[in-house]
Design a protein around this motif. Structure first.
Motif, PDB file in Angstrom:
ATOM      1  N   PRO A   1       0.814  -1.225   0.000  1.00  0.00           N
ATOM      2  CA  PRO A   1       0.000   0.000   0.000  1.00  0.00           C
ATOM      3  C   PRO A   1       0.843   1.268   0.000  1.00  0.00           C
ATOM      4  O   PRO A   1       0.510   2.242  -0.690  1.00  0.00           O
ATOM      5  N   VAL A   2       1.942   1.262   0.762  1.00  0.00           N
ATOM      6  CA  VAL A   2       2.815   2.435   0.796  1.00  0.00           C
ATOM      7  C   VAL A   2       3.470   2.646  -0.563  1.00  0.00           C
ATOM      8  O   VAL A   2       3.629   3.787  -1.028  1.00  0.00           O
ATOM      9  N   GLY A   3       3.829   1.553  -1.223  1.00  0.00           N
ATOM     10  CA  GLY A   3       4.416   1.660  -2.556  1.00  0.00           C
ATOM     11  C   GLY A   3       3.434   2.233  -3.566  1.00  0.00           C
ATOM     12  O   GLY A   3       3.789   3.075  -4.393  1.00  0.00           O
ATOM     13  N   VAL A   4       2.171   1.793  -3.483  1.00  0.00           N
ATOM     14  CA  VAL A   4       1.140   2.327  -4.382  1.00  0.00           C
ATOM     15  C   VAL A   4       0.903   3.807  -4.089  1.00  0.00           C
ATOM     16  O   VAL A   4       0.757   4.618  -5.021  1.00  0.00           O
ATOM     17  N   LEU A   5       0.877   4.175  -2.805  1.00  0.00           N
ATOM     18  CA  LEU A   5       0.728   5.578  -2.433  1.00  0.00           C
ATOM     19  C   LEU A   5       1.874   6.409  -3.010  1.00  0.00           C
ATOM     20  O   LEU A   5       1.643   7.487  -3.586  1.00  0.00           O
ATOM     21  N   SER A   6       3.079   5.929  -2.873  1.00  0.00           N
ATOM     22  CA  SER A   6       4.250   6.650  -3.384  1.00  0.00           C
ATOM     23  C   SER A   6       4.161   6.819  -4.898  1.00  0.00           C
ATOM     24  O   SER A   6       4.493   7.889  -5.436  1.00  0.00           O
ATOM     25  N   LEU A   7       3.702   5.773  -5.585  1.00  0.00           N
ATOM     26  CA  LEU A   7       3.542   5.865  -7.037  1.00  0.00           C
ATOM     27  C   LEU A   7       2.521   6.945  -7.387  1.00  0.00           C
ATOM     28  O   LEU A   7       2.751   7.754  -8.299  1.00  0.00           O
ATOM     29  N   GLY A   8       1.395   6.975  -6.679  1.00  0.00           N
ATOM     30  CA  GLY A   8       0.377   7.987  -6.936  1.00  0.00           C
ATOM     31  C   GLY A   8       0.914   9.392  -6.715  1.00  0.00           C
ATOM     32  O   GLY A   8       0.628  10.309  -7.507  1.00  0.00           O
ATOM     33  N   CYS A   9       1.690   9.585  -5.654  1.00  0.00           N
ATOM     34  CA  CYS A   9       2.279  10.899  -5.378  1.00  0.00           C
ATOM     35  C   CYS A   9       3.228  11.319  -6.491  1.00  0.00           C
ATOM     36  O   CYS A   9       3.246  12.483  -6.916  1.00  0.00           O
ATOM     37  N   ILE A  10       4.019  10.367  -6.977  1.00  0.00           N
ATOM     38  CA  ILE A  10       4.953  10.661  -8.070  1.00  0.00           C
ATOM     39  C   ILE A  10       4.184  11.058  -9.327  1.00  0.00           C
ATOM     40  O   ILE A  10       4.560  12.004 -10.035  1.00  0.00           O
ATOM     41  N   VAL A  11       3.091  10.359  -9.617  1.00  0.00           N
ATOM     42  CA  VAL A  11       2.278  10.669 -10.800  1.00  0.00           C
ATOM     43  C   VAL A  11       1.703  12.082 -10.690  1.00  0.00           C
ATOM     44  O   VAL A  11       1.682  12.832 -11.681  1.00  0.00           O
ATOM     45  N   ILE A  12       1.251  12.485  -9.509  1.00  0.00           N
ATOM     46  CA  ILE A  12       0.717  13.836  -9.321  1.00  0.00           C
ATOM     47  C   ILE A  12       1.804  14.886  -9.528  1.00  0.00           C
ATOM     48  O   ILE A  12       1.572  15.938 -10.146  1.00  0.00           O
ATOM     49  N   ILE A  13       3.011  14.608  -9.046  1.00  0.00           N
ATOM     50  CA  ILE A  13       4.133  15.531  -9.253  1.00  0.00           C
ATOM     51  C   ILE A  13       4.450  15.646 -10.742  1.00  0.00           C
ATOM     52  O   ILE A  13       4.705  16.745 -11.265  1.00  0.00           O
ATOM     53  N   ILE A  14       4.436  14.516 -11.450  1.00  0.00           N
ATOM     54  CA  ILE A  14       4.660  14.537 -12.900  1.00  0.00           C
ATOM     55  C   ILE A  14       3.571  15.362 -13.587  1.00  0.00           C
ATOM     56  O   ILE A  14       3.857  16.164 -14.506  1.00  0.00           O
ATOM     57  N   ALA A  15       2.326  15.211 -13.136  1.00  0.00           N
ATOM     58  CA  ALA A  15       1.212  15.969 -13.719  1.00  0.00           C
ATOM     59  C   ALA A  15       1.429  17.463 -13.564  1.00  0.00           C
ATOM     60  O   ALA A  15       1.190  18.243 -14.510  1.00  0.00           O
ATOM     61  N   ALA A  16       1.880  17.875 -12.390  1.00  0.00           N
ATOM     62  CA  ALA A  16       2.133  19.313 -12.159  1.00  0.00           C
ATOM     63  C   ALA A  16       3.212  19.831 -13.098  1.00  0.00           C
ATOM     64  O   ALA A  16       3.117  20.951 -13.616  1.00  0.00           O
ATOM     65  N   ASN A  17       4.240  19.014 -13.334  1.00  0.00           N
ATOM     66  CA  ASN A  17       5.306  19.419 -14.256  1.00  0.00           C
ATOM     67  C   ASN A  17       4.815  19.514 -15.694  1.00  0.00           C
ATOM     68  O   ASN A  17       5.198  20.409 -16.445  1.00  0.00           O
ATOM     69  N   ILE A  18       3.941  18.579 -16.090  1.00  0.00           N
ATOM     70  CA  ILE A  18       3.372  18.619 -17.431  1.00  0.00           C
ATOM     71  C   ILE A  18       2.536  19.888 -17.624  1.00  0.00           C
ATOM     72  O   ILE A  18       2.644  20.567 -18.642  1.00  0.00           O
ATOM     73  N   VAL A  19       1.729  20.204 -16.616  1.00  0.00           N
ATOM     74  CA  VAL A  19       0.912  21.418 -16.673  1.00  0.00           C
ATOM     75  C   VAL A  19       1.817  22.655 -16.750  1.00  0.00           C
ATOM     76  O   VAL A  19       1.553  23.584 -17.539  1.00  0.00           O
ATOM     77  N   GLY A  20       2.880  22.671 -15.947  1.00  0.00           N
ATOM     78  CA  GLY A  20       3.802  23.792 -15.985  1.00  0.00           C
ATOM     79  C   GLY A  20       4.453  23.976 -17.341  1.00  0.00           C
ATOM     80  O   GLY A  20       4.566  25.105 -17.850  1.00  0.00           O
ATOM     81  N   LEU A  21       4.855  22.871 -17.956  1.00  0.00           N
ATOM     82  CA  LEU A  21       5.449  22.946 -19.282  1.00  0.00           C
ATOM     83  C   LEU A  21       4.423  23.435 -20.315  1.00  0.00           C
ATOM     84  O   LEU A  21       4.749  24.200 -21.224  1.00  0.00           O
ATOM     85  N   GLY A  22       3.162  22.975 -20.149  1.00  0.00           N
ATOM     86  CA  GLY A  22       2.116  23.413 -21.062  1.00  0.00           C
ATOM     87  C   GLY A  22       1.875  24.911 -20.976  1.00  0.00           C
ATOM     88  O   GLY A  22       1.748  25.586 -21.991  1.00  0.00           O
ATOM     89  N   MET A  23       1.832  25.438 -19.743  1.00  0.00           N
ATOM     90  CA  MET A  23       1.584  26.873 -19.582  1.00  0.00           C
ATOM     91  C   MET A  23       2.764  27.710 -20.084  1.00  0.00           C
ATOM     92  O   MET A  23       2.593  28.849 -20.506  1.00  0.00           O
ATOM     93  N   ALA A  24       3.966  27.123 -20.033  1.00  0.00           N
ATOM     94  CA  ALA A  24       5.157  27.855 -20.472  1.00  0.00           C
ATOM     95  C   ALA A  24       5.358  27.792 -21.987  1.00  0.00           C
ATOM     96  O   ALA A  24       6.165  28.546 -22.538  1.00  0.00           O
ATOM     97  N   SER A  25       4.630  26.898 -22.674  1.00  0.00           N
ATOM     98  CA  SER A  25       4.818  26.737 -24.115  1.00  0.00           C
ATOM     99  C   SER A  25       4.176  27.869 -24.896  1.00  0.00           C
ATOM    100  O   SER A  25       3.183  28.448 -24.490  1.00  0.00           O
TER     101      SER A  25
END
Length: 344
Positions: A320-344
């Motif tokens: 469960p902790v591993g799945v939680l960590s994966l979800g947190c990483i995915v959310i961080i990746i999402a924020a970076n994707i959004v940031g790159l989109g707004m900067a494009s």
């Protein structure tokens, strides 16, 4: 990603962290009914702080609000009330679905509705597909939704491992309430959009760009306060006079302690939207609808991290902790994707 966009994402993270932690002081309250505790904290967060901050910021507090017509203020107030209805449904959703499933469904719905409804209503949604930045930004929203789903899955695994159940599990009722919670909670995103004329007026008064959204909170939070306080007072009125007297008949030190913890919880709750305003001010205007997605996804991220820090996941096992960590990483990746989109 330019510095302004990075700062906007960072401030949304700070606001979400405050949202994830705000209930901790409430857990220190002893001997008070939930309605009394929630009302005291709510008066601080929905009425006192928005008015106090605006009074400090505005050169003419009353003149500023009198400059708007009732037809301009009413939609903002009603969207705030809509958001208040979502708050009430939030607790009921947890009751019938459990924390993890309830949070996952409610946050998922409010993330999508609050983020995408604004460009849809403005007729700008399809235009987002015509640019690289728009497509990246929308992709980030979808990735964030996947991250929320993964964290929700981890929470369900945790509840199963610890033997936790919803107080009165009812899938059909819970799903209906979660859908209502998700939809109505998005009222805050709609209110922020409707309040743009108030932001412009504050900027014209030389209010710092980071703070221009804060005076609108007086109207938005008033709508939420009306719904939440009415709900609490109705419930309090339905209780026996003995139970109401019990809330006020505690020893003086405990009364003071309860009051301080409730006010602290209310202050932390307000701070989530204080920093939301800072983050919103840093987001490019044609992507301002993304603020809600960043706030809600970071709320889930910070909630997971806070749970780990407070050792709420102790004894659940590594998976469960591993799945939680994966979800947190995915959310961080999402924020970076959004940031790159707004900067494009």
């Amino acid at each position: 990603m330019n510095n302004a966009i990075f700062a906007g994402i960072l401030w949304h993270l700070v606001g979400a962290a405050s949202a994830a932690c705000f209930y901790a002081p409430y857990k220190k309250v002893r001997g008070w009914s939930w309605e009394t505790m929630w009302s005291v904290g709510g008066i601080m967060s929905w009425i006192i702080l928005p008015a106090l901050v605006s009074f400090i910021l505005l050169p003419d507090f009353w003149g500023y609000y009198r400059s708007f017509t009732s037809s301009q203020l009413l939609p903002i107030f009603l969207f705030g009330a809509m958001w208040g209805v979502g708050n009430i449904n939030y607790g009921l959703t947890m009751r019938y679905l459990g924390m993890s499933m309830g949070i996952g469904i409610a946050i998922g719905i409010t993330l999508v509705v609050g983020t995408l409804m604004t460009p849809l209503l403005q007729g700008r949604f399809m235009a987002l597909f015509s640019s690289t930045g728009g497509r990246l930004t929308l992709s980030g929203v979808m990735v964030a939704l996947v991250g929320v789903a993964i964290v929700t899955r981890a929470g369900m695994m945790k509840e199963r491992a610890l033997g936790l159940d919803a107080q009165a599990f009812n899938l059909h009722k819970g799903l209906l309430l979660a859908a209502m919670c998700g939809f109505f909670s998005a009222g805050m995103a709609f209110a922020m959009h409707a309040a743009k004329p108030m932001h412009v007026a504050a900027a014209a008064l030389d209010v710092n760009p980071l703070y221009v959204a804060l005076p609108s909170y007086v109207v938005i939070m008033a709508g939420g306060a009306l719904v939440n306080l009415a709900y609490c007072f109705i419930r309090l009125a339905g209780k026996s006079s003995l139970s109401l007297k019990a809330d006020l008949s505690l020893t003086k030190p405990l009364l003071i302690s309860n009051l301080l913890f409730a006010l602290l919880g209310g202050t932390m709750w307000y701070l989530q939207f204080f920093f939301y305003a800072w983050g919103h001010a840093c987001i490019p205007s044609h992507y301002d609808f993304i603020s809600w997605m960043l706030h809600m996804s970071f709320y889930v991220l910070c909630g997971g991290i806070v749970g780990l820090v407070l050792k709420e996941w102790k004894g659940v096992g590594r998976r469960p902790v591993g799945v939680l960590s994966l979800g947190c990483i995915v959310i961080i990746i999402a924020a970076n994707i959004v940031g790159l989109g707004m900067a494009s």
